[in-house]
Design an enzyme around this catalytic site. Structure first.
Site, PDB file in Angstrom:
ATOM      1  N   THR A   1       0.818  -1.218   0.000  1.00  0.00           N
ATOM      2  CA  THR A   1       0.000   0.000   0.000  1.00  0.00           C
ATOM      3  C   THR A   1       0.850   1.266   0.000  1.00  0.00           C
ATOM      4  OG1 THR A   1      -1.763  -1.193   1.104  1.00  0.00           O
ATOM      5  CG2 THR A   1      -1.775   1.203   1.372  1.00  0.00           C
TER       6      THR A   1
ATOM      7  N   ILE B   1      -2.891   3.636  -9.285  1.00  0.00           N
ATOM      8  CA  ILE B   1      -3.877   3.744 -10.360  1.00  0.00           C
ATOM      9  C   ILE B   1      -5.171   3.020  -9.966  1.00  0.00           C
ATOM     10  CG2 ILE B   1      -4.305   3.319 -12.828  1.00  0.00           C
ATOM     11  CD1 ILE B   1      -1.736   5.033 -12.120  1.00  0.00           C
TER      12      ILE B   1
ATOM     13  N   HIS C   1      -7.539   1.148 -11.641  1.00  0.00           N
ATOM     14  CA  HIS C   1      -7.655   0.541 -12.969  1.00  0.00           C
ATOM     15  C   HIS C   1      -9.110   0.447 -13.394  1.00  0.00           C
ATOM     16  CE1 HIS C   1      -3.450  -0.470 -13.237  1.00  0.00           C
ATOM     17  NE2 HIS C   1      -3.490  -1.015 -12.022  1.00  0.00           N
TER      18      HIS C   1
ATOM     19  N   ILE D   1      -3.522 -10.469  -2.993  1.00  0.00           N
ATOM     20  CA  ILE D   1      -4.161  -9.228  -3.469  1.00  0.00           C
ATOM     21  C   ILE D   1      -3.092  -8.367  -4.162  1.00  0.00           C
ATOM     22  CG2 ILE D   1      -5.659  -7.300  -2.870  1.00  0.00           C
ATOM     23  CD1 ILE D   1      -6.956  -9.991  -2.260  1.00  0.00           C
TER      24      ILE D   1
ATOM     25  N   SER E   1      -2.000  -6.349  -7.885  1.00  0.00           N
ATOM     26  CA  SER E   1      -2.767  -5.418  -8.697  1.00  0.00           C
ATOM     27  C   SER E   1      -3.878  -6.189  -9.424  1.00  0.00           C
ATOM     28  CB  SER E   1      -1.848  -4.743  -9.712  1.00  0.00           C
ATOM     29  OG  SER E   1      -2.532  -3.731 -10.370  1.00  0.00           O
TER      30      SER E   1
ATOM     31  N   SER F   1      -7.350  -0.794  -6.562  1.00  0.00           N
ATOM     32  CA  SER F   1      -8.606  -0.427  -7.243  1.00  0.00           C
ATOM     33  C   SER F   1      -9.787  -1.193  -6.656  1.00  0.00           C
ATOM     34  CB  SER F   1      -8.512  -0.765  -8.731  1.00  0.00           C
ATOM     35  OG  SER F   1      -7.255  -0.448  -9.239  1.00  0.00           O
TER      36      SER F   1
ATOM     37  N   CYS G   1       7.649  22.731   5.957  1.00  0.00           N
ATOM     38  CA  CYS G   1       8.178  22.146   4.709  1.00  0.00           C
ATOM     39  C   CYS G   1       7.977  23.175   3.596  1.00  0.00           C
ATOM     40  CB  CYS G   1       7.453  20.842   4.386  1.00  0.00           C
ATOM     41  SG  CYS G   1       7.824  20.209   2.747  1.00  0.00           S
TER      42      CYS G   1
ATOM     43  N   CYS H   1       9.123  23.055   0.457  1.00  0.00           N
ATOM     44  CA  CYS H   1       8.844  22.500  -0.881  1.00  0.00           C
ATOM     45  C   CYS H   1       7.342  22.271  -1.085  1.00  0.00           C
ATOM     46  CB  CYS H   1       9.554  21.171  -1.076  1.00  0.00           C
ATOM     47  SG  CYS H   1      11.331  21.232  -0.902  1.00  0.00           S
TER      48      CYS H   1
END
Ligand code: FAD
Length: 479
Positions: free
Chosen positions: A41, A47, A49, A333, A335, A339, A398, A400
């Site tokens: 994770t 993505i 999917h 589990i 990919s 999703s 921070c 940035c």
């Protein structure tokens, strides 16, 4: 005795804990690391999917398509960034085109909406940055991106708000069947539960074997990535895959929900289930492939690299079953597990219901959690109002990523609480920018030490022995 004990605090265990916390059940989530979201994770392509990859009729296909449909709402409820940017799978030859036609047909059978094969001219309108040698692509407008660790952290926080308990630093070492349930051991610590659910990622086969289930194995397939500076986030709009092979979906080029550009992953089967190192050869192959798919990627703008381990199950499909009464596997589990994760949670809850666990809605329990990123998205007027109430929001820690002290303190004080620098990073994005914490990490260490009531030398980068300071070089107590 707890009603349900979930082993593994990744996105799958986390969303399942949230789902079950909505009912009159006591729920415990145990995790071997010092924080949640530390397995696959933490390091994946992020993505959502569309669902055209998985073989029709498989659990992967069913739960991918359903999970993808649920994800936008789930992310909204949990205050997690999500963007439906669409995805394309590019082809370079007639052979690739034939493969894309197969993916299209499979996607249609799986119930994916809006799929189309595009020629180069049409494709350029969708994704102007595609490489010069790309000839065609499969376009999936329902493809999306999300922040995976945010999703897990927020889901677990939501479950805890609803009363679930989290036990970190709890590596499950032994499980014993007892009258009416199981006894779960981690060193001297013991928990008892009526129902145990195994969501232990690459180690799920080891957990299953603890109750005598040796019907499957899980091996690790490493994927290496490069993350580019936010300056490069606009290089492409969609997620650009290449035609998949038997090792997986191949290397992708994608914007992230936070505006960076992500390149990767490689696919390499490895023996050590803890080996998340990156390699020069792996990163070189990522850069080579990415540059064929998309033009103008400024390779020199890479700000970090990382690797994640896919939990590849021996059956070729997700392994969601109950090998013995009161014990469930949610294993293999790989990919599209991210999703599918919202759909896996409801699927397993339905299994429990069918097996006689009473799921009575709990008064006051909620699916909703306030966003950890709210301050960043406020108007100037709203920010000023927050700062008036709490001046720590006026201090940028921070530079940035523009993260304030107030946000870091809120993250440290909010369940599931971070206990190290990387934990704060995943929750706030402090140290995630161009300088990778070079500027802000000393301040984050000070804040963590103060809030946890420990000396600053005791703060680690990522748990275990990852100490970063040995003593002060300046100030009254310098050695
Ligand atoms: C390189 C890569 C790219 C991917 N890309 C995508 C993508 O783009 N889209 C997508 O949908 N999916 C993707 N995936 C898959 C997705 O990341 C996973 O399916 C998902 O994260 C699995 O979540 P999980 O909770 O099952 O596992 P994990 O996140 O691995 O969680 C398992 C947890 O169990 C804990 N644990 C293990 N053993 C024990 C023990 N003995 N006691 C206590 N705790 C234990 C671990 O520490 C870990 O925190 C990708 C995966 C990888 C590696």
């Amino acid at each position: 005795m707890t009603d349900v004990l979930i082993i593994g605090a990744g996105v799958v265990g986390g969303l399942l804990a949230r789902e079950l916390s909505l009912y009159e059940l006591s729920v415990a989530l145990v995790e071997k690391e010092d924080d949640v979201a530390m397995g696959a994770t933490r390091a994946n392509s992020a993505i959502v999917h569309a669902g055209f990859d998985a073989k029709e009729g498989s659990l992967k296909a069913l739960l991918n398509v359903k999970g993808s449909e649920m994800m936008e709402q789930t992310a909204k409820e949990l205050g997690v960034p999500y963007k439906r940017n669409g995805s394309i799978v590019v082809g370079f030859s007639e052979e690739d085109r034939a493969h894309l036609e197969e993916l299209l047909a499979r996607g249609v059978k799986n119930g994916v909406k809006g799929l189309a094969i595009l020629d180069r001219e049409e494709l350029l309108k969708v994704e102007p940055g595609i490489g010069d040698t790309v000839t065609c692509a499969l376009y999936a407008p329902t493809g999306a991106i999300v922040c995976p660790y945010d999703l897990a952290i927020s889901a677990i926080g939501c479950a805890m708000d609803n009363g679930a308990e989290l036990y970190v630093d709890f590596p499950v070492e032994r499980i014993e069947a007892i009258d009416g349930g199981y006894r779960v051991y981690s060193g001297e610590r013991v928990l008892e539960a009526r129902t145990v659910i195994n969501c232990a990622g690459v180690y799920a086969d080891k957990i299953a074997a603890m109750v005598g289930d040796e019907s499957f194995t899980v091996f690790a397939r490493r994927g290496e990535y490069m993350l580019l500076d936010k300056e490069c986030g606009g290089v492409c709009r969609t997620t650009v895959f290449r035609t998949p092979t038997k090792m997986g979906k191949g290397i992708l080029v994608s914007p992230t929900v936070d505006g960076n550009l992500l390149l990767g992953p490689t696919a390499e089967n490895i023996d050590d289930k803890g080996d998340t190192k990156t390699t020069p050869a792996g990163l070189a192959s990522v850069a080579r492939s990415a540059n064929e798919q998309v033009k103008g990627i400024p390779g020199g703008k890479s700000i970090t690299s990382f690797a994640g381990l896919r939990a590849v199950g021996s059956t070729g499909d997700f392994i969601i079953n109950s090998p013995r009464a009161g014990f469930y596997n949610v294993a293999g589990i790989e990919s599209p597990g991210l999703s599918a994760s919202p759909a896996i949670a409801t699927y397993v809850a339905d299994m429990l219901r069918r097996d006689g666990v009473t799921l009575t809605p709990k008064a006051g329990a909620t699916r909703v959690r306030e966003s950890m990123h709210a301050f960043r998205h406020m108007t100037v007027e709203q920010k000023n109002e927050v700062i008036r109430r709490d001046p720590s929001y006026a201090k940028i820690v921070c530079r940035c990523e523009g993260v304030t002290e107030g946000e870091i303190l809120a993250a440290i004080r909010t369940n599931p609480r971070p206990r190290d620098l990387d934990g704060v990073k995943r929750r706030t994005r402090a140290q995630m920018g161009r300088c990778q914490g070079g500027f802000c990490s000393p301040t984050v260490v000070e804040l963590l030490a103060r809030e946890m009531g420990v000396p600053f030398e005791a703060v680690t980068k990522s748990g275990g022995g990852s100490y970063i300071n040995v003593g002060r070089t300046k100030g009254a107590d310098a050695q």
